[in-house]
Write a protein that holds these residues in place. Structure first.
Motif, PDB file in Angstrom:
ATOM      1  N   THR A 138       0.712  -1.582  -0.044  1.00  0.00           N
ATOM      2  CA  THR A 138      -0.030  -0.336   0.253  1.00  0.00           C
ATOM      3  C   THR A 138       0.649   1.507   0.203  1.00  0.00           C
ATOM      4  OG1 THR A 138      -1.963  -1.279   1.233  1.00  0.00           O
ATOM      5  CG2 THR A 138      -1.724   1.287   0.853  1.00  0.00           C
ATOM      6  N   GLY A 139       2.162   1.263   0.757  1.00  0.00           N
ATOM      7  CA  GLY A 139       2.577   2.273   1.016  1.00  0.00           C
ATOM      8  C   GLY A 139       3.073   2.701  -1.300  1.00  0.00           C
ATOM      9  N   ALA A 140       4.123   1.627  -1.010  1.00  0.00           N
ATOM     10  CA  ALA A 140       4.373   1.731  -2.316  1.00  0.00           C
ATOM     11  C   ALA A 140       3.283   2.025  -3.396  1.00  0.00           C
ATOM     12  CB  ALA A 140       5.422   0.354  -3.001  1.00  0.00           C
ATOM     13  N   ALA A 141       2.348   1.894  -3.495  1.00  0.00           N
ATOM     14  CA  ALA A 141       1.506   2.210  -3.965  1.00  0.00           C
ATOM     15  C   ALA A 141       1.084   3.811  -4.276  1.00  0.00           C
ATOM     16  CB  ALA A 141      -0.374   0.545  -4.432  1.00  0.00           C
ATOM     17  N   PHE A 142       0.337   4.113  -3.193  1.00  0.00           N
ATOM     18  CA  PHE A 142       0.490   5.992  -2.775  1.00  0.00           C
ATOM     19  C   PHE A 142       1.543   6.134  -3.105  1.00  0.00           C
ATOM     20  CE2 PHE A 142      -3.660   3.945  -0.566  1.00  0.00           C
ATOM     21  CZ  PHE A 142      -4.332   4.829  -0.874  1.00  0.00           C
ATOM     22  N   PHE A 143       2.574   5.731  -2.766  1.00  0.00           N
ATOM     23  CA  PHE A 143       3.495   7.130  -3.285  1.00  0.00           C
ATOM     24  C   PHE A 143       3.500   6.986  -4.938  1.00  0.00           C
ATOM     25  CE2 PHE A 143       7.540   4.377  -4.943  1.00  0.00           C
ATOM     26  CZ  PHE A 143       8.352   6.139  -5.572  1.00  0.00           C
ATOM     27  N   MET A 144       4.421   5.708  -5.364  1.00  0.00           N
ATOM     28  CA  MET A 144       4.200   5.817  -7.112  1.00  0.00           C
ATOM     29  C   MET A 144       2.625   6.124  -8.030  1.00  0.00           C
ATOM     30  SD  MET A 144       4.406   2.388  -9.424  1.00  0.00           S
ATOM     31  CE  MET A 144       3.131   1.965  -8.740  1.00  0.00           C
ATOM     32  N   PHE A 145       2.085   6.415  -7.087  1.00  0.00           N
ATOM     33  CA  PHE A 145       0.041   7.003  -7.796  1.00  0.00           C
ATOM     34  C   PHE A 145       0.473   8.344  -7.877  1.00  0.00           C
ATOM     35  CE2 PHE A 145      -0.523   2.317  -8.336  1.00  0.00           C
ATOM     36  CZ  PHE A 145      -0.848   2.833  -9.972  1.00  0.00           C
ATOM     37  N   PHE A 146       1.175   8.534  -6.316  1.00  0.00           N
ATOM     38  CA  PHE A 146       1.474  10.352  -6.235  1.00  0.00           C
ATOM     39  C   PHE A 146       1.886  10.624  -7.354  1.00  0.00           C
ATOM     40  CE2 PHE A 146       3.475  13.793  -5.075  1.00  0.00           C
ATOM     41  CZ  PHE A 146       2.727  14.771  -4.286  1.00  0.00           C
ATOM     42  N   TRP A 147       3.232  10.130  -7.664  1.00  0.00           N
ATOM     43  CA  TRP A 147       4.119  10.858  -8.963  1.00  0.00           C
ATOM     44  C   TRP A 147       3.703  10.498 -10.375  1.00  0.00           C
ATOM     45  CZ3 TRP A 147       7.624  13.618  -8.453  1.00  0.00           C
ATOM     46  CH2 TRP A 147       8.647  13.656  -6.146  1.00  0.00           C
ATOM     47  N   VAL A 148       2.351   9.400 -10.332  1.00  0.00           N
ATOM     48  CA  VAL A 148       1.637   9.863 -11.951  1.00  0.00           C
ATOM     49  C   VAL A 148       0.764  10.234 -11.982  1.00  0.00           C
ATOM     50  CG1 VAL A 148      -0.180   8.275 -12.804  1.00  0.00           C
ATOM     51  CG2 VAL A 148       1.869   6.753 -11.845  1.00  0.00           C
ATOM     52  N   ALA A 149      -0.181  11.010 -11.066  1.00  0.00           N
ATOM     53  CA  ALA A 149      -0.565  12.316 -10.657  1.00  0.00           C
ATOM     54  C   ALA A 149       0.561  13.768 -11.170  1.00  0.00           C
ATOM     55  CB  ALA A 149      -1.571  12.542  -9.665  1.00  0.00           C
ATOM     56  N   VAL A 150       1.620  12.947 -10.347  1.00  0.00           N
ATOM     57  CA  VAL A 150       2.770  14.710 -10.988  1.00  0.00           C
ATOM     58  C   VAL A 150       2.481  14.881 -12.182  1.00  0.00           C
ATOM     59  CG1 VAL A 150       4.451  15.871 -10.454  1.00  0.00           C
ATOM     60  CG2 VAL A 150       3.469  15.097  -8.582  1.00  0.00           C
ATOM     61  N   LEU A 151       3.029  13.548 -13.269  1.00  0.00           N
ATOM     62  CA  LEU A 151       3.015  13.279 -14.363  1.00  0.00           C
ATOM     63  C   LEU A 151       1.463  14.220 -15.079  1.00  0.00           C
ATOM     64  CD1 LEU A 151       5.211  10.382 -14.514  1.00  0.00           C
ATOM     65  CD2 LEU A 151       6.649  12.419 -14.229  1.00  0.00           C
ATOM     66  N   LEU A 152       0.440  13.623 -14.576  1.00  0.00           N
ATOM     67  CA  LEU A 152      -0.054  13.206 -15.266  1.00  0.00           C
ATOM     68  C   LEU A 152      -0.728  14.964 -15.286  1.00  0.00           C
ATOM     69  CD1 LEU A 152      -1.717   9.794 -15.497  1.00  0.00           C
ATOM     70  CD2 LEU A 152      -0.572  11.109 -17.475  1.00  0.00           C
ATOM     71  N   ARG A 153      -1.163  15.713 -14.683  1.00  0.00           N
ATOM     72  CA  ARG A 153      -1.573  17.107 -14.399  1.00  0.00           C
ATOM     73  C   ARG A 153      -3.140  16.878 -14.174  1.00  0.00           C
ATOM     74  NH1 ARG A 153       2.463  19.855 -13.340  1.00  0.00           N
ATOM     75  NH2 ARG A 153       1.573  21.950 -14.081  1.00  0.00           N
ATOM     76  N   ARG A 154      -4.291  16.456 -15.331  1.00  0.00           N
ATOM     77  CA  ARG A 154      -5.337  16.620 -15.204  1.00  0.00           C
ATOM     78  C   ARG A 154      -5.999  16.140 -13.900  1.00  0.00           C
ATOM     79  NH1 ARG A 154      -7.585  16.255 -21.225  1.00  0.00           N
ATOM     80  NH2 ARG A 154      -9.537  17.473 -20.095  1.00  0.00           N
ATOM     81  N   TRP A 155      -7.293  16.474 -13.710  1.00  0.00           N
ATOM     82  CA  TRP A 155      -7.714  16.360 -12.321  1.00  0.00           C
ATOM     83  C   TRP A 155      -8.267  14.840 -12.465  1.00  0.00           C
ATOM     84  CZ3 TRP A 155     -12.360  14.537 -11.974  1.00  0.00           C
ATOM     85  CH2 TRP A 155     -13.339  14.234 -13.072  1.00  0.00           C
ATOM     86  N   PHE A 156      -8.975  14.439 -14.317  1.00  0.00           N
ATOM     87  CA  PHE A 156      -9.263  13.422 -14.038  1.00  0.00           C
ATOM     88  C   PHE A 156      -8.455  11.922 -13.970  1.00  0.00           C
ATOM     89  CE2 PHE A 156      -9.729   9.532 -16.783  1.00  0.00           C
ATOM     90  CZ  PHE A 156     -11.248   8.839 -16.649  1.00  0.00           C
ATOM     91  N   TRP A 157      -6.618  12.366 -14.357  1.00  0.00           N
ATOM     92  CA  TRP A 157      -5.603  11.677 -14.324  1.00  0.00           C
ATOM     93  C   TRP A 157      -5.113  11.311 -12.890  1.00  0.00           C
ATOM     94  CZ3 TRP A 157      -6.350   8.219 -18.079  1.00  0.00           C
ATOM     95  CH2 TRP A 157      -6.975   8.361 -19.450  1.00  0.00           C
ATOM     96  N   GLY A 158      -5.724  12.266 -12.255  1.00  0.00           N
ATOM     97  CA  GLY A 158      -5.263  12.338 -10.591  1.00  0.00           C
ATOM     98  C   GLY A 158      -6.652  11.546 -10.159  1.00  0.00           C
ATOM     99  N   ALA A 159      -7.627  11.596  -9.898  1.00  0.00           N
ATOM    100  CA  ALA A 159      -8.435  10.715  -9.728  1.00  0.00           C
ATOM    101  C   ALA A 159      -7.998   9.167  -9.428  1.00  0.00           C
ATOM    102  CB  ALA A 159      -9.553  11.117 -10.146  1.00  0.00           C
ATOM    103  N   LEU A 160      -8.310   8.778 -10.906  1.00  0.00           N
ATOM    104  CA  LEU A 160      -8.039   7.344 -11.412  1.00  0.00           C
ATOM    105  C   LEU A 160      -6.645   6.811 -10.663  1.00  0.00           C
ATOM    106  CD1 LEU A 160      -9.058   5.195 -13.066  1.00  0.00           C
ATOM    107  CD2 LEU A 160      -6.916   6.268 -14.737  1.00  0.00           C
ATOM    108  N   ALA A 161      -5.696   8.111 -10.453  1.00  0.00           N
ATOM    109  CA  ALA A 161      -4.495   6.810  -9.329  1.00  0.00           C
ATOM    110  C   ALA A 161      -4.829   6.998  -8.374  1.00  0.00           C
ATOM    111  CB  ALA A 161      -3.275   8.136 -10.638  1.00  0.00           C
ATOM    112  N   GLY A 162      -5.042   8.087  -7.962  1.00  0.00           N
ATOM    113  CA  GLY A 162      -6.124   7.503  -6.335  1.00  0.00           C
ATOM    114  C   GLY A 162      -6.818   6.511  -6.444  1.00  0.00           C
ATOM    115  N   LEU A 163      -7.598   5.764  -7.482  1.00  0.00           N
ATOM    116  CA  LEU A 163      -8.185   4.855  -7.122  1.00  0.00           C
ATOM    117  C   LEU A 163      -7.830   3.993  -7.264  1.00  0.00           C
ATOM    118  CD1 LEU A 163     -11.642   6.244  -9.237  1.00  0.00           C
ATOM    119  CD2 LEU A 163     -11.215   6.483  -6.058  1.00  0.00           C
TER     120      LEU A 163
END
Length: 205
Positions: free
Chosen positions: A135-160
């Protein structure tokens, strides 16, 4: 928070919602009830889905993301590595130095006599339950995915997806919900810290 993109804000919104709902859930139910509600509601499709989600937090995908950063977004590579190191170090330190007696569900409920849903062939760990490294690795990694993708939709998807990894760890009988809540907080906290440091350094130049 002005330097945080809509995607990062959306990701953090999903994370906060997950933490609030999760802590309410573990406050309302005993551990036995928590596991019966999650592990007990199973199906062949869920088995495949949650095994796939769990796999996203394993070594290969974080390394592939690092290689992508080195090749295309070099400025984020070091903050990514530092946050990975901090997150992993904190989680492993807590597992092996602080919560040394924290049993995982298989060992914790060994004498309960309950027939749990265990996927055939899946290796189930018994010790070092707190906190959840996947879980720690997932939230760490997908935080950076959100940084890269920038649009809110992709950030929400990364969080889900990150929440899905956390849920998978309980569904697969590898962790208790509290383990995933703590793991998620460490993963996000480590990433947010080094992202903020990176931005502060960039702004000062």
């Amino acid at each position: 928070m002005k330097h945080w993109s809509p995607a990062v804000k959306a990701f953090l919104g999903i994370f906060i919602f997950y933490e609030v709902v999760g802590w309410i859930f573990i406050s309302a139910y005993q551990r036995l009830d928590q596991l019966q509600l999650i592990n007990g509601n199973n199906s062949p499709l869920a088995d495949m889905t949650f095994q796939a989600l769990t796999a996203t937090a394993e070594v290969v995908l974080p390394i592939l993301l690092l290689l992508y950063l080195i090749r295309f977004q070099k400025a984020y590579a070091l903050p990514y590595v530092y946050s990975y190191a901090l997150s992993t170090g904190l989680i492993q330190g807590l597992k092996h130095l602080v919560f040394t007696d924290a049993l995982r569900p298989l060992a914790y409920f060994a004498s309960s006599g309950i027939k749990w849903h265990i996927i055939p062939g899946l290796l189930i760990s018994e010790f070092n339950s707190m906190p959840s490294g996947h879980t720690g690795a997932a939230f760490f990694m997908f935080f950076w995915v959100a940084v890269l993708l920038r649009r809110w939709f992709w950030g929400a998807l990364a969080g889900l997806i990150a929440v899905g990894v956390a849920y998978s760890r309980v569904y697969l009988f590898q962790h208790f919900p509290v383990d995933t809540l703590v793991g998620a907080a460490i993963g996000v906290g480590s990433s947010a810290l080094f992202y903020s440091i990176h931005y502060a350094k960039s702004s000062s130049k």
